[in-house]
Design a protein around this motif. Structure first.
Motif, PDB file in Angstrom:
ATOM      1  N   ARG A  31     -17.305  10.468  55.672  1.00 54.04           N
ATOM      2  CA  ARG A  31     -17.352  10.400  54.339  1.00 54.04           C
ATOM      3  C   ARG A  31     -15.562  10.050  54.133  1.00 54.04           C
ATOM      4  O   ARG A  31     -14.673  10.630  54.499  1.00 54.04           O
ATOM      5  N   ASP A  48     -16.574  -0.159  48.164  1.00 55.46           N
ATOM      6  CA  ASP A  48     -17.823  -0.673  47.891  1.00 55.46           C
ATOM      7  C   ASP A  48     -18.581  -0.199  49.394  1.00 55.46           C
ATOM      8  O   ASP A  48     -19.646  -0.778  49.798  1.00 55.46           O
ATOM      9  N   ARG A  51     -19.756   2.661  50.659  1.00 57.54           N
ATOM     10  CA  ARG A  51     -21.060   2.822  50.905  1.00 57.54           C
ATOM     11  C   ARG A  51     -22.121   1.737  51.263  1.00 57.54           C
ATOM     12  O   ARG A  51     -23.267   1.839  51.712  1.00 57.54           O
ATOM     13  N   SER A  55     -22.039   5.296  53.483  1.00 54.31           N
ATOM     14  CA  SER A  55     -21.713   6.422  53.677  1.00 54.31           C
ATOM     15  C   SER A  55     -21.313   6.539  52.313  1.00 54.31           C
ATOM     16  O   SER A  55     -21.420   6.028  50.771  1.00 54.31           O
ATOM     17  N   ASP A  56     -20.051   7.486  51.302  1.00 60.22           N
ATOM     18  CA  ASP A  56     -19.096   7.612  50.786  1.00 60.22           C
ATOM     19  C   ASP A  56     -18.338   8.184  50.539  1.00 60.22           C
ATOM     20  O   ASP A  56     -17.819   8.498  51.927  1.00 60.22           O
ATOM     21  N   CYS A  58     -14.079   8.084  48.069  1.00 60.84           N
ATOM     22  CA  CYS A  58     -13.441   8.290  46.579  1.00 60.84           C
ATOM     23  C   CYS A  58     -12.641   7.219  46.867  1.00 60.84           C
ATOM     24  O   CYS A  58     -11.843   7.143  47.631  1.00 60.84           O
TER      25      CYS A  58
END
Length: 255
Positions: A31, A48, A51, A55-56, A58
């Motif tokens: 992440r 983007d 993702r 995954s993810d 911030c």
């Protein structure tokens, strides 16, 4: 997936090598905290891509050359993601000038981003690991110029040489805390920072003639080295520099 559920902060990851690192680690399950000086479209594009890799993460903004921002970046990343496991100090700048023409402003910029930023981000990250009683990994994206002289880029070389010694010191000092510290040192990479070189055929050809593998690196090749040092595969590696330079250090001659 070697980095599954690991939380990684990558500074300067809105573009170039930093973006490649963010995406490559995301492909292995990490992440990602995408860090750049400002919240901008390019940082959003990296998120983007993270993702899209499955995954993810911030986006966190801050000027790495300012110690207060460094502490805030770590705090905001922890607040958003719950914890941090790996710090990748990738953000970097360079300024070309003859030594006699270097300005104080350019010198300060290079040293603040390349060395001071890595120092105080690492300090805040280690405080987080200590407070949560966990080990972790620090990977600095250095340069062949931590070893190799580069006329007209003296401040850049000084910053990367300092980063090398900082890494070696911290590898010893932080080992009792279970924290490994290493550098990845790219040679010539096809990114925006080398735009002038890439568009000057004579200079590009002269450089490639010095590289035994006969080409520039792709950013993902640097990212693969960072992945190794950040992953469990490198559990017994600390205090070292992994060069990703196609053999450039073997016999480089400034033209």
């Amino acid at each position: 997936m070697r980095m599954k559920d690991t939380v990684v902060l990558v500074t300067g990851s809105a573009q170039g090598i930093g973006r490649a690192i963010a995406i490559r680690l995301a492909q292995e399950g990490a992440r990602i905290v995408v860090e750049d000086r400002q919240h901008n479209a390019m940082a959003g594009q990296t998120l983007d891509a993270v993702r899209a890799a499955g995954s993810d993460g911030c986006v966190v903004a801050g000027d790495v050359g300012v110690a207060a921002d460094d502490r805030a970046v770590i705090a905001h990343a922890v607040e958003a993601m719950g914890r941090l496991d790996v710090l990748v100090n990738n953000a970097g700048v360079e300024r070309r000038a003859s030594f006699l023409d270097v300005t104080e402003a350019d010198y300060d910029l290079v040293m603040k981003v390349n060395l001071k930023g890595a120092f105080f981000l690492t300090q805040a990250f280690v405080q987080h690991l200590r407070d949560t009683k966990r080990g972790g990994r620090i990977v600095n994206v250095s340069s062949v110029h931590e070893e190799l002289p580069f006329p007209h880029f003296t401040s850049y070389c000084a910053s990367k040489g300092g980063l090398k010694m900082m890494m070696r010191n911290l590898a010893i000092e932080l080992a009792p805390l279970g924290i490994a510290v290493n550098n990845v040192a790219p040679g010539a990479v096809g990114t925006a920072i080398n735009h002038e070189l890439l568009t000057n055929k004579a200079e590009r050809d002269a450089l490639i003639a010095n590289i035994p593998l006969g080409r520039l690196a792709d950013p993902v090749e640097v990212a693969n080295a960072v992945l190794f040092l950040a992953s469990p595969d490198a559990s017994y590696v600390t205090g070292t520099t992994l060069f990703v330079d196609g053999g450039l250090l073997w016999h480089y001659a400034e033209q």
